[in-house]
Design a protein around this motif. Structure first.
Motif, PDB file in Angstrom:
ATOM      1  N   MET A  35      -3.320 -21.152 -47.223  1.00 40.50           N
ATOM      2  CA  MET A  35      -3.149 -22.603 -47.299  1.00 40.50           C
ATOM      3  C   MET A  35      -4.483 -23.287 -47.559  1.00 40.50           C
ATOM      4  O   MET A  35      -4.568 -24.210 -48.375  1.00 40.50           O
ATOM      5  N   LEU A  36      -5.533 -22.834 -46.890  1.00 40.20           N
ATOM      6  CA  LEU A  36      -6.865 -23.411 -47.066  1.00 40.20           C
ATOM      7  C   LEU A  36      -7.379 -23.160 -48.479  1.00 40.20           C
ATOM      8  O   LEU A  36      -7.916 -24.070 -49.125  1.00 40.20           O
ATOM      9  N   ILE A  37      -7.211 -21.949 -48.973  1.00 37.25           N
ATOM     10  CA  ILE A  37      -7.655 -21.636 -50.334  1.00 37.25           C
ATOM     11  C   ILE A  37      -6.866 -22.450 -51.347  1.00 37.25           C
ATOM     12  O   ILE A  37      -7.429 -22.966 -52.314  1.00 37.25           O
ATOM     13  N   SER A  38      -5.570 -22.596 -51.134  1.00 32.14           N
ATOM     14  CA  SER A  38      -4.745 -23.396 -52.041  1.00 32.14           C
ATOM     15  C   SER A  38      -5.251 -24.834 -52.093  1.00 32.14           C
ATOM     16  O   SER A  38      -5.366 -25.427 -53.177  1.00 32.14           O
ATOM     17  N   LEU A  39      -5.571 -25.391 -50.940  1.00 33.21           N
ATOM     18  CA  LEU A  39      -6.095 -26.752 -50.885  1.00 33.21           C
ATOM     19  C   LEU A  39      -7.427 -26.854 -51.623  1.00 33.21           C
ATOM     20  O   LEU A  39      -7.631 -27.762 -52.437  1.00 33.21           O
ATOM     21  N   CYS A  40      -8.331 -25.906 -51.370  1.00 36.81           N
ATOM     22  CA  CYS A  40      -9.647 -25.936 -52.020  1.00 36.81           C
ATOM     23  C   CYS A  40      -9.533 -25.796 -53.533  1.00 36.81           C
ATOM     24  O   CYS A  40     -10.210 -26.506 -54.283  1.00 36.81           O
ATOM     25  N   VAL A  41      -8.668 -24.893 -53.995  1.00 40.85           N
ATOM     26  CA  VAL A  41      -8.486 -24.701 -55.435  1.00 40.85           C
ATOM     27  C   VAL A  41      -7.919 -25.958 -56.078  1.00 40.85           C
ATOM     28  O   VAL A  41      -8.385 -26.391 -57.132  1.00 40.85           O
ATOM     29  N   SER A  42      -6.942 -26.576 -55.429  1.00 41.46           N
ATOM     30  CA  SER A  42      -6.333 -27.779 -56.025  1.00 41.46           C
ATOM     31  C   SER A  42      -7.319 -28.946 -56.040  1.00 41.46           C
ATOM     32  O   SER A  42      -7.367 -29.701 -57.015  1.00 41.46           O
ATOM     33  N   ILE A  43      -8.143 -29.077 -55.007  1.00 46.19           N
ATOM     34  CA  ILE A  43      -9.133 -30.160 -54.983  1.00 46.19           C
ATOM     35  C   ILE A  43     -10.227 -29.890 -56.009  1.00 46.19           C
ATOM     36  O   ILE A  43     -10.646 -30.803 -56.729  1.00 46.19           O
ATOM     37  N   ARG A  44     -10.684 -28.648 -56.108  1.00 48.73           N
ATOM     38  CA  ARG A  44     -11.706 -28.311 -57.100  1.00 48.73           C
ATOM     39  C   ARG A  44     -11.173 -28.563 -58.512  1.00 48.73           C
ATOM     40  O   ARG A  44     -11.868 -29.100 -59.360  1.00 48.73           O
ATOM     41  N   LYS A  45      -9.932 -28.175 -58.740  1.00 48.02           N
ATOM     42  CA  LYS A  45      -9.333 -28.363 -60.067  1.00 48.02           C
ATOM     43  C   LYS A  45      -9.180 -29.850 -60.376  1.00 48.02           C
ATOM     44  O   LYS A  45      -9.432 -30.289 -61.497  1.00 48.02           O
ATOM     45  N   ARG A  46      -8.795 -30.638 -59.398  1.00 53.35           N
ATOM     46  CA  ARG A  46      -8.634 -32.080 -59.578  1.00 53.35           C
ATOM     47  C   ARG A  46      -9.974 -32.742 -59.872  1.00 53.35           C
ATOM     48  O   ARG A  46     -10.053 -33.717 -60.605  1.00 53.35           O
ATOM     49  N   GLY A  47     -11.059 -32.183 -59.320  1.00 50.71           N
ATOM     50  CA  GLY A  47     -12.386 -32.755 -59.509  1.00 50.71           C
ATOM     51  C   GLY A  47     -13.020 -32.422 -60.846  1.00 50.71           C
ATOM     52  O   GLY A  47     -14.048 -32.990 -61.203  1.00 50.71           O
ATOM     53  N   GLN A  48     -12.420 -31.515 -61.586  1.00 50.90           N
ATOM     54  CA  GLN A  48     -12.967 -31.163 -62.896  1.00 50.90           C
ATOM     55  C   GLN A  48     -12.644 -32.266 -63.898  1.00 50.90           C
ATOM     56  O   GLN A  48     -11.501 -32.707 -64.002  1.00 50.90           O
ATOM     57  N   LEU A  49     -13.655 -32.733 -64.608  1.00 55.45           N
ATOM     58  CA  LEU A  49     -13.426 -33.754 -65.625  1.00 55.45           C
ATOM     59  C   LEU A  49     -12.721 -33.177 -66.832  1.00 55.45           C
ATOM     60  O   LEU A  49     -11.831 -33.780 -67.409  1.00 55.45           O
ATOM     61  N   GLN A  64      -1.412 -12.145 -35.214  1.00 56.91           N
ATOM     62  CA  GLN A  64      -2.641 -12.902 -35.457  1.00 56.91           C
ATOM     63  C   GLN A  64      -3.083 -12.723 -36.898  1.00 56.91           C
ATOM     64  O   GLN A  64      -3.468 -13.679 -37.568  1.00 56.91           O
ATOM     65  N   SER A  65      -2.990 -11.499 -37.397  1.00 59.28           N
ATOM     66  CA  SER A  65      -3.386 -11.215 -38.769  1.00 59.28           C
ATOM     67  C   SER A  65      -2.505 -11.963 -39.762  1.00 59.28           C
ATOM     68  O   SER A  65      -3.004 -12.558 -40.723  1.00 59.28           O
ATOM     69  N   VAL A  66      -1.207 -11.947 -39.539  1.00 58.91           N
ATOM     70  CA  VAL A  66      -0.283 -12.647 -40.443  1.00 58.91           C
ATOM     71  C   VAL A  66      -0.540 -14.150 -40.412  1.00 58.91           C
ATOM     72  O   VAL A  66      -0.631 -14.800 -41.465  1.00 58.91           O
ATOM     73  N   ILE A  67      -0.697 -14.702 -39.219  1.00 60.79           N
ATOM     74  CA  ILE A  67      -0.951 -16.148 -39.087  1.00 60.79           C
ATOM     75  C   ILE A  67      -2.266 -16.520 -39.756  1.00 60.79           C
ATOM     76  O   ILE A  67      -2.351 -17.527 -40.467  1.00 60.79           O
ATOM     77  N   MET A  68      -3.311 -15.711 -39.556  1.00 66.89           N
ATOM     78  CA  MET A  68      -4.601 -16.000 -40.184  1.00 66.89           C
ATOM     79  C   MET A  68      -4.506 -15.915 -41.704  1.00 66.89           C
ATOM     80  O   MET A  68      -5.108 -16.725 -42.414  1.00 66.89           O
ATOM     81  N   ASN A  69      -3.759 -14.943 -42.222  1.00 66.92           N
ATOM     82  CA  ASN A  69      -3.591 -14.832 -43.666  1.00 66.92           C
ATOM     83  C   ASN A  69      -2.870 -16.043 -44.235  1.00 66.92           C
ATOM     84  O   ASN A  69      -3.269 -16.570 -45.279  1.00 66.92           O
ATOM     85  N   VAL A  70      -1.830 -16.500 -43.569  1.00 69.38           N
ATOM     86  CA  VAL A  70      -1.104 -17.694 -44.028  1.00 69.38           C
ATOM     87  C   VAL A  70      -2.031 -18.907 -43.989  1.00 69.38           C
ATOM     88  O   VAL A  70      -2.093 -19.688 -44.945  1.00 69.38           O
ATOM     89  N   ALA A  71      -2.786 -19.051 -42.892  1.00 67.50           N
ATOM     90  CA  ALA A  71      -3.704 -20.196 -42.771  1.00 67.50           C
ATOM     91  C   ALA A  71      -4.776 -20.156 -43.858  1.00 67.50           C
ATOM     92  O   ALA A  71      -5.094 -21.185 -44.474  1.00 67.50           O
ATOM     93  N   MET A  72      -5.322 -18.976 -44.133  1.00 74.59           N
ATOM     94  CA  MET A  72      -6.357 -18.853 -45.171  1.00 74.59           C
ATOM     95  C   MET A  72      -5.778 -19.129 -46.558  1.00 74.59           C
ATOM     96  O   MET A  72      -6.435 -19.758 -47.394  1.00 74.59           O
TER      97      MET A  72
END
Length: 163
Positions: A67-81, A57-65
């Motif tokens: 992936m989520l952080i990677s998505l958030c960072v890439s979207i935030r970076k894309r949104g920067q002018l 459960q810990s390993v799966i949650m770490n992988v999921a988190m």
């Protein structure tokens, strides 16, 4: 029943089941331990040995988190002018500590943090006080994960965007 109401019912059902799974899913791995203690009436070892499902459960949650952080960072970076310079590993600016500008910086921080934690655990593995304190801190950290969200909701008087 129309297709729209069937789809709404399906979405509501999946959302409800997902919510229940999030609420009770973390408890499921403890059920075998509870049953074993009840059957044997022996509490020796409680909390010192963790079932493999907890590890998975810990390993799966770490992988999921990650992936989520990677998505958030890439979207935030894309949104920067204006794209700021990439931060390098040695850029530990406290004001922007959780404002990751690229996934590499986050992974570098996590690897450093994990390596330091592993090294400390290796050095102090024979100290029951250290091991129990590390366990307490990790459980406390997990229990308090929602506090920043609650604080943000309290300050903004809104739960907009909360899932």
């Amino acid at each position: 029943m129309s297709d729209v109401s069937l789809l709404d019912t399906l979405k509501w059902s999946i959302g409800g089941i997902s919510s229940l799974a999030m609420m009770f899913g973390g408890v499921v791995p403890y059920i075998p331990q509870y049953l074993e203690i009840r059957r044997t009436e022996n509490t020796e070892g409680f909390g010192h040995w963790f079932e493999l499902p907890l590890l998975f459960q810990s390993v799966i949650m770490n992988v999921a988190m990650m992936m989520l952080i990677s998505l958030c960072v890439s979207i935030r970076k894309r949104g920067q002018l204006i794209h700021s310079k990439e931060h390098v590993f040695t850029d530990f600016d406290y004001d922007f500590f959780w404002e990751w500008t690229d996934m590499q910086s986050y992974v570098e921080f996590m690897l450093t943090f994990s390596t330091m934690g592993c090294l400390l655990m290796y050095l102090f593995i024979d100290s029951a006080v250290f091991v129990e304190t590390a366990g307490f801190i990790s459980v406390l950290t997990e229990a308090l994960l929602a506090v920043p969200q609650f604080y943000k909701n309290f300050i903004t008087k809104s739960t907009f965007g909360m899932r």
